[in-house]
Design an enzyme around this catalytic site. Structure first.
Site, mmCIF file in Angstrom:
data_model
loop_
_atom_site.group_PDB
_atom_site.id
_atom_site.type_symbol
_atom_site.label_atom_id
_atom_site.label_comp_id
_atom_site.label_asym_id
_atom_site.label_seq_id
_atom_site.Cartn_x
_atom_site.Cartn_y
_atom_site.Cartn_z
ATOM 1 N N GLU A 50 0.897 -1.093 0.141
ATOM 2 C CA GLU A 50 0.294 0.124 -0.117
ATOM 3 C C GLU A 50 0.777 1.456 0.125
ATOM 4 O OE1 GLU A 50 -2.820 0.366 -0.684
ATOM 5 O OE2 GLU A 50 -3.860 -1.835 -0.418
ATOM 6 N N TYR A 131 -6.253 6.518 4.459
ATOM 7 C CA TYR A 131 -6.493 5.365 3.502
ATOM 8 C C TYR A 131 -5.551 4.371 3.744
ATOM 9 C CZ TYR A 131 -5.418 2.460 -0.471
ATOM 10 O OH TYR A 131 -5.373 1.476 -1.354
ATOM 11 N N ASP A 149 -9.347 4.485 -2.382
ATOM 12 C CA ASP A 149 -8.394 5.201 -3.413
ATOM 13 C C ASP A 149 -8.863 5.875 -4.469
ATOM 14 O OD1 ASP A 149 -8.792 3.190 -4.992
ATOM 15 O OD2 ASP A 149 -7.046 2.177 -5.314
#
Length: 359
Positions: A50, A131, A149
């Site tokens: 990520e 996020y 996202d």
């Protein structure tokens, strides 16, 4: 696999059920993922992927991810790594503050004995924001979390035909995403939304007739899919100019380490004339030696563009450069220096002119 009906509400079920059924058949196979029905992946792999994927494509990230987990298989291994080696391994991925935060976060996690399993706990770690904390909590720990996202943002804005322009629209997008996020299989749901945005609900030419959510999509009903998300007019990006200096001696090039804070912080680089995001460089070459132009590199950063004039030292002396601190790096190992993309481009130009800096 049967998609769960345990969702945040009726609207959520109408989206989650067909989407998860689609994901069970069409999930992308990615090296950091567990396939539908498999145990959740290692939080380290989720976190690492990520961080790498922020503002970077899956195709670009995949080889970097493979090299990182091969070299540093656990978060403890990464925490114990030399910072310069990690920065060099990151070179080419861009947004180098992510690499510095990666090291700091790995050390924090290793010292505390593992990753927290909640969004709140994850957000306390260096470099982990809203996020990333939601993605790790949902994908690695099975927590219900609203993961948004760029792909998810696009899918949701089309599903609900959100007419407000970004970035102001993000509040409405989050509210809508919360409504459709299921309590069960939240991680699969997040990844399904990402996959849908990456493969079907694409920015241009969305393949709406293949979309499992088209019957619930307001943008599809209005035949306006490509109108969403609505974007504010682009601002003019400032253009900066600078010089970079190529000095070769006895088969080695002079490299400096950029300051820890600022553009490309902590990375090895060619010496330059002090350009920055806010100003052009001085436009002057160091005293001593006979400098000549060696070509121009153009590079786009997030908030500005840069035109970098490469300067070659014709006589190979230019001793004033190495008075400022740096290192002679062997040209035959230049690919190991971890030069950022900007300076890697400049180095290629110089090498095309001959490794001694002469045409």
């Amino acid at each position: 696999m049967q998609a769960s009906t345990d969702t945040a509400g009726e609207a959520g079920g109408a989206i989650a059920i067909p989407l998860l059924a689609w994901y069970d058949r069409h999930a992308r196979r990615l090296p950091w993922r567990a396939s539908p029905g498999e145990p959740a992946p290692d939080p380290y792999r989720v976190w690492l992927s990520e961080v790498m994927l922020q503002q970077t494509t899956t195709a670009a990230v995949a080889p970097y991810f493979a090299r990182f987990v091969d070299r540093w298989p656990t978060v403890g291994d990464l925490a114990a790594a030399d910072e310069a080696e990690v920065m060099a391994a990151w070179a080419g991925l861009g947004y180098y503050s992510r690499a510095r935060n990666l090291i700091a976060c790995a050390r924090a996690v290793a010292s505390s004995g593992g990753f927290p399993d909640t969004e709140e706990g994850l957000r306390r770690l260096p470099g982990i924001g809203e996020y990333t904390s939601a993605a790790i909590a949902a994908i690695a720990f099975g927590q219900r979390a609203v993961v948004i996202d760029a792909n998810v943002e696009r899918v949701v804005s089309r599903l609900f035909a959100i007419d407000e322009a970004l970035p102001a629209a993000r509040k409405a997008i989050r509210v809508a995403a919360d409504e459709i996020t299921p309590a069960d299989r939240s991680g699969d749901f997040a990844q399904a939304m990402m996959d849908l945005g990456a493969t079907i609900c694409t920015p241009r030419g969305p393949r709406c007739l293949l979309c499992p959510l088209r019957q619930k999509c307001l943008a599809f009903a209005l035949d306006r899919a490509e109108d969403f998300p609505v974007r504010a007019p682009k601002r003019t990006v400032p253009q900066r100019r600078g010089l970079a200096f190529w000095l070769v001696r006895e088969g080695a090039v002079w490299l400096v380490r950029r300051p820890a804070k600022g553009m490309l912080g902590g990375m090895r680089a060619l010496p330059d004339d002090g350009w920055s995001a806010g100003a052009d460089g001085s436009g002057t070459a160091p005293q001593g030696g006979n400098w000549k132009p060696g070509g121009i590199v153009r590079h786009g950063f997030t908030h500005f563009g840069l035109e970098l004039q490469l300067m070659l030292c014709e006589d190979g002396v230019c001793a004033s450069l190495d008075d400022e601190g740096g290192e002679w790096w062997p040209l035959d190992r230049l690919d190991e220096a971890g030069l950022p993309t900007l300076f890697a481009k400049a180095a290629r130009l110089a090498l095309e002119a001959g490794t001694d800096g002469r045409e």
